[in-house]
Design an enzyme around this catalytic site. Structure first.
Site, PDB file in Angstrom:
ATOM      1  N   ARG A  48       0.864  -1.188   0.000  1.00 14.58           N
ATOM      2  CA  ARG A  48       0.000   0.000   0.000  1.00 14.58           C
ATOM      3  C   ARG A  48       0.897   1.234   0.000  1.00 14.58           C
ATOM      4  O   ARG A  48       2.111   1.109   0.130  1.00 14.58           O
ATOM      5  CB  ARG A  48      -1.032  -0.010   1.153  1.00 14.58           C
ATOM      6  CG  ARG A  48      -0.685  -0.713   2.416  1.00 14.58           C
ATOM      7  CD  ARG A  48       0.359  -0.081   3.249  1.00 14.58           C
ATOM      8  NE  ARG A  48       0.144   1.338   3.378  1.00 14.58           N
ATOM      9  CZ  ARG A  48       1.072   2.208   3.701  1.00 14.58           C
ATOM     10  NH1 ARG A  48       2.325   1.807   3.914  1.00 14.58           N
ATOM     11  NH2 ARG A  48       0.811   3.500   3.799  1.00 14.58           N
ATOM     12  N   GLY A  49       0.247   2.408  -0.147  1.00 18.90           N
ATOM     13  CA  GLY A  49       1.029   3.629  -0.319  1.00 18.90           C
ATOM     14  C   GLY A  49       1.145   3.898  -1.815  1.00 18.90           C
ATOM     15  O   GLY A  49       1.493   2.992  -2.586  1.00 18.90           O
ATOM     16  N   ALA A  50       0.845   5.143  -2.216  1.00 18.23           N
ATOM     17  CA  ALA A  50       0.697   5.432  -3.645  1.00 18.23           C
ATOM     18  C   ALA A  50       1.926   5.052  -4.493  1.00 18.23           C
ATOM     19  O   ALA A  50       1.786   4.314  -5.477  1.00 18.23           O
ATOM     20  CB  ALA A  50       0.332   6.914  -3.823  1.00 18.23           C
ATOM     21  N   ARG A  90      -7.491  -0.210  -6.852  1.00 19.45           N
ATOM     22  CA  ARG A  90      -7.708   0.889  -5.902  1.00 19.45           C
ATOM     23  C   ARG A  90      -7.849   2.181  -6.710  1.00 19.45           C
ATOM     24  O   ARG A  90      -6.973   2.499  -7.520  1.00 19.45           O
ATOM     25  CB  ARG A  90      -6.543   0.996  -4.890  1.00 19.45           C
ATOM     26  CG  ARG A  90      -6.418  -0.246  -4.008  1.00 19.45           C
ATOM     27  CD  ARG A  90      -5.516  -0.011  -2.812  1.00 19.45           C
ATOM     28  NE  ARG A  90      -6.155   0.818  -1.799  1.00 19.45           N
ATOM     29  CZ  ARG A  90      -5.509   1.318  -0.746  1.00 19.45           C
ATOM     30  NH1 ARG A  90      -4.220   1.104  -0.594  1.00 19.45           N
ATOM     31  NH2 ARG A  90      -6.153   2.051   0.151  1.00 19.45           N
ATOM     32  N   GLN A 194      -2.143   2.170   9.825  1.00 15.86           N
ATOM     33  CA  GLN A 194      -0.819   2.273   9.189  1.00 15.86           C
ATOM     34  C   GLN A 194       0.143   3.102  10.040  1.00 15.86           C
ATOM     35  O   GLN A 194       1.353   2.906   9.973  1.00 15.86           O
ATOM     36  CB  GLN A 194      -0.947   2.936   7.798  1.00 15.86           C
ATOM     37  CG  GLN A 194      -1.683   2.125   6.768  1.00 15.86           C
ATOM     38  CD  GLN A 194      -3.155   2.513   6.730  1.00 15.86           C
ATOM     39  OE1 GLN A 194      -3.743   2.881   7.741  1.00 15.86           O
ATOM     40  NE2 GLN A 194      -3.762   2.390   5.571  1.00 15.86           N
ATOM     41  N   ASP A 235      -1.985  10.850  -1.972  1.00 15.64           N
ATOM     42  CA  ASP A 235      -2.365   9.830  -2.959  1.00 15.64           C
ATOM     43  C   ASP A 235      -2.594  10.449  -4.321  1.00 15.64           C
ATOM     44  O   ASP A 235      -2.430   9.793  -5.348  1.00 15.64           O
ATOM     45  CB  ASP A 235      -3.603   9.078  -2.496  1.00 15.64           C
ATOM     46  CG  ASP A 235      -3.187   8.055  -1.463  1.00 15.64           C
ATOM     47  OD1 ASP A 235      -3.048   8.430  -0.289  1.00 15.64           O
ATOM     48  OD2 ASP A 235      -2.913   6.910  -1.851  1.00 15.64           O
ATOM     49  N   ASN A 245      -5.504  12.359   0.508  1.00 19.21           N
ATOM     50  CA  ASN A 245      -4.603  11.522   1.300  1.00 19.21           C
ATOM     51  C   ASN A 245      -5.464  10.771   2.320  1.00 19.21           C
ATOM     52  O   ASN A 245      -6.694  10.932   2.390  1.00 19.21           O
ATOM     53  CB  ASN A 245      -3.528  12.383   1.980  1.00 19.21           C
ATOM     54  CG  ASN A 245      -2.424  11.547   2.593  1.00 19.21           C
ATOM     55  OD1 ASN A 245      -1.864  10.674   1.936  1.00 19.21           O
ATOM     56  ND2 ASN A 245      -2.116  11.761   3.857  1.00 19.21           N
ATOM     57  N   LYS A 246      -4.801   9.968   3.121  1.00 21.74           N
ATOM     58  CA  LYS A 246      -5.482   9.087   4.083  1.00 21.74           C
ATOM     59  C   LYS A 246      -6.553   9.818   4.890  1.00 21.74           C
ATOM     60  O   LYS A 246      -6.360  10.964   5.301  1.00 21.74           O
ATOM     61  CB  LYS A 246      -4.416   8.493   5.015  1.00 21.74           C
ATOM     62  CG  LYS A 246      -4.894   7.530   6.065  1.00 21.74           C
ATOM     63  CD  LYS A 246      -5.761   6.425   5.544  1.00 21.74           C
ATOM     64  CE  LYS A 246      -5.113   5.615   4.451  1.00 21.74           C
ATOM     65  NZ  LYS A 246      -6.099   4.775   3.704  1.00 21.74           N
TER      66      LYS A 246
END
Ligand code: MRU
Length: 347
Positions: A48-50, A90, A194, A235, A245-246
């Site tokens: 995960r993570g862009a 995603r 996370q 993101d 973002n998150k």
């Protein structure tokens, strides 16, 4: 100093990922031998993570090319099918789409061997450039961190969210290397945690002092402890600086504004989507179970309605600057972003 393997790698026959579902207890790898497995890994947040999912998708296409036996046209058809599958995993992180498009654009050639070579080469370049860009983000951003600072971050925009070194963590790793004394306050980042499972893990492993708080304690930290700087990842960044973002990033930006704390986004230019407006961006809605359960135990009554957005949108007016590998974009962000991209196109 940073002691982590690459988050994403490709050995010619397999895509090798750090299995982030197992952190912080176990640092183990997850291997994929076909693109279906790669798509599963992205969707289910093995990776995960862009930037990390962008590089993983690129290697997913490299995997298809490396295993394919057949003619040129069938290979191109198979690559398009794989790209479609990967795109469906995603929806919010722009790097995923950017990396897939970049690899496909490079898939030119008259023979399967030529195409294969180009695709594998392009995927490897995406991964290498990610590390270089993160290093540059660290170089440009570390001076924002001064002795005695308390720096807040959300989610994990660290080494494990990229191929290596991270975006939001890059200035932290570089400042630490310079001997600057600071501590990081990491928000736990419900529901997938996370911040607790990954950021606290990777920063403490590197020797950087980190304090973990629940998401609801961000206001307490700003008003009672004092926070000097916020650095988050992204993101997707739009041309006016609007940042996805998150979930929780938007609330954090409002708190930072209220308390006069500089709020920086750290992101490579591969996260910038200059062609979309907010109406085009899909915010991923994830499984309600992530909210209704913790560690396999139900914490909400059965049947309760849950809303589980994975990301939110922070307006440019709440952002002090964006740290990219090509420079720090200052306000007004739209002008800064225009300048950044016209300079790099001219270069
Ligand atoms: O749902 P995740 O864990 O993929 O979300 C990650 C983030 O929101 C990060 O901040 C972002 O992708 C930047 S990673 C360098």
């Amino acid at each position: 100093m940073i002691d982590l393997p690459r988050t994403v790698d490709f050995d010619g026959r397999k895509v090798i990922l750090v299995d982030q579902r197992k952190l912080p207890e176990d640092l183990v790898f997850f291997e994929c031998e076909d693109v279906e497995c790669v798509a599963f890994a992205i969707k289910n947040m093995v990776v995960r993570g862009a930037p990390a999912i962008g590089a993983t998708a690129a290697f997913g296409l490299a995997l298809v090319a490396s295993k394919f036996e057949g003619g040129r046209d069938e290979l191109l058809k198979e690559l398009r099918r794989a790209a479609e599958l990967l795109r469906s995993t995603r929806p919010t992180a722009y790097n995923l789409f950017w990396a897939i498009n970049r690899v496909l654009e490079g898939a030119k050639g008259s023979s399967p061997d030529e195409i294969r070579e180009k695709i594998i080469g392009e995927a490897r370049r995406i991964a290498e450039e990610d590390v270089e860009n993160n290093k540059m983000i660290g170089e440009l951003g570390y001076r924002l961190i001064r002795d005695g600072y308390r720096v807040m971050t959300i989610c994990n925009a660290g080494s494990l969210a990229t191929v290596w070194y991270g975006t939001a963590t890059a200035p932290m790793y570089r400042a630490y290397e310079e001997g600057i004394k600071f501590e990081v306050v990491a928000l736990e980042t419900r529901p997938v945690l996370q911040g607790a499972r990954i950021t606290a893990f990777e920063l403490s492993r590197a020797g950087i002092p980190v304090k973990l708080i629940v998401d609801g304690a961000a206001g307490y930290a700003m008003s009672e402890l004092g926070v000097d700087l916020v650095i988050t990842g992204a993101d997707r960044v739009l041309r006016d600086g609007t940042t996805y973002n998150k979930i929780g990033t938007y609330s954090l930006s409002i708190l930072a504004k209220e308390h006069g704390v500089p709020f920086y986004v750290a992101a490579p230019t591969s996260t910038f989507d200059l062609n979309s407006g907010p109406e085009d961006v899909k915010i991923e809605m994830r499984d309600p179970k992530e909210v209704a359960f913790i560690g396999g135990r139900r914490i909400a009554p059965e049947g309760v309605d849950v809303i589980n957005p994975a990301f939110d949108r922070t307006p440019p007016s709440n952002i002090t600057g964006i740290i990219t590998e090509k420079g720090i974009v200052e306000r007004p962000l739209d002008e800064g972003i225009r300048g950044l991209f016209s300079r790099s196109r001219g270069a």
